[in-house]
Design an enzyme around this catalytic site. Structure first.
Site, PDB file in Angstrom:
ATOM      1  N   CYS A 177      -2.174  -0.499   7.641  1.00 47.87           N
ATOM      2  CA  CYS A 177      -1.459   0.776   7.529  1.00 47.87           C
ATOM      3  C   CYS A 177      -1.604   1.609   8.794  1.00 47.87           C
ATOM      4  CB  CYS A 177      -1.941   1.541   6.298  1.00 47.87           C
ATOM      5  SG  CYS A 177      -1.510   0.711   4.740  1.00 47.87           S
ATOM      6  N   CYS A 205      -6.103   1.630   6.025  1.00 41.51           N
ATOM      7  CA  CYS A 205      -6.688   0.352   6.429  1.00 41.51           C
ATOM      8  C   CYS A 205      -6.085  -0.069   7.771  1.00 41.51           C
ATOM      9  CB  CYS A 205      -6.400  -0.700   5.363  1.00 41.51           C
ATOM     10  SG  CYS A 205      -4.667  -1.237   5.312  1.00 41.51           S
ATOM     11  N   HIS A 250       0.863  -1.185   0.000  1.00 36.44           N
ATOM     12  CA  HIS A 250       0.000   0.000   0.000  1.00 36.44           C
ATOM     13  C   HIS A 250       0.897   1.231   0.000  1.00 36.44           C
ATOM     14  CE1 HIS A 250      -3.739  -2.078   1.963  1.00 36.44           C
ATOM     15  NE2 HIS A 250      -3.222  -2.792   0.969  1.00 36.44           N
ATOM     16  N   GLU A 272       0.983   3.854   1.822  1.00 30.75           N
ATOM     17  CA  GLU A 272       1.483   4.225   3.149  1.00 30.75           C
ATOM     18  C   GLU A 272       2.667   3.353   3.560  1.00 30.75           C
ATOM     19  OE1 GLU A 272      -3.120   4.244   3.707  1.00 30.75           O
ATOM     20  OE2 GLU A 272      -1.660   3.328   2.348  1.00 30.75           O
TER      21      GLU A 272
END
Length: 147
Positions: A79, A76, A46, A48
């Site tokens: 993260c 999420c 992801h 992040e």
């Protein structure tokens, strides 16, 4: 947030879900990237996570206490936890994520008593632009699926 949106657009061009993130310390960009889960065949890639990893390498530290993270979509659970573990000072995000978010939706990670560090959270930055980018991406994917 403009740079995070630019990273999200690049992710969309690669066929990735258009989420972008930028990590800043003292006004200097330490890392910027967009989702790369498909490209790297890595469910943890992801935006992040990628910028946290890059900044930790740059600073040779697992902690980023003087850093601020800008991301186009509410993080999420994975993260949100990584942001906490890295001791990010401030989290700024654009669009909320009712289904997958873990900051203001879902598990509300930072409000849990087991959370060791909660960043200051500021939501709704460039929210319309971030949401429109995501909606347009998924609309296009649905249209491609019907052809």
């Amino acid at each position: 947030m403009d740079l995070a949106l630019a990273e999200a657009r690049k992710a969309a061009e690669r066929g990735e879900v258009p989420v972008g993130a930028v990590l800043v310390r003292e006004g200097k960009v330490l890392a910027a990237d967009g989702n790369r889960t498909l490209e790297l065949a890595d469910p943890t890639a992801h935006a992040e996570m990628l910028v946290l990893r890059a900044a930790c390498r740059t600073l040779a530290s697992q902690r980023l206490p003087d850093c601020d993270l800008y991301v186009t979509l509410e993080p999420c659970p994975m993260c949100a936890a990584a942001i906490s573990f890295a001791r990010i000072r401030r989290l700024y995000f654009g669009a909320g994520d009712e289904k997958g978010g873990a900051v203001e939706h879902g598990v509300r990670f930072y409000a849990q008593p087991t959370c060791h560090h909660a960043p200051e959270v500021y939501s709704g930055l460039a929210e319309v632009d971030a949401a429109d980018l995501l909606k347009g991406f998924f609309r296009q994917k649905r249209e491609e699926g019907t052809k």
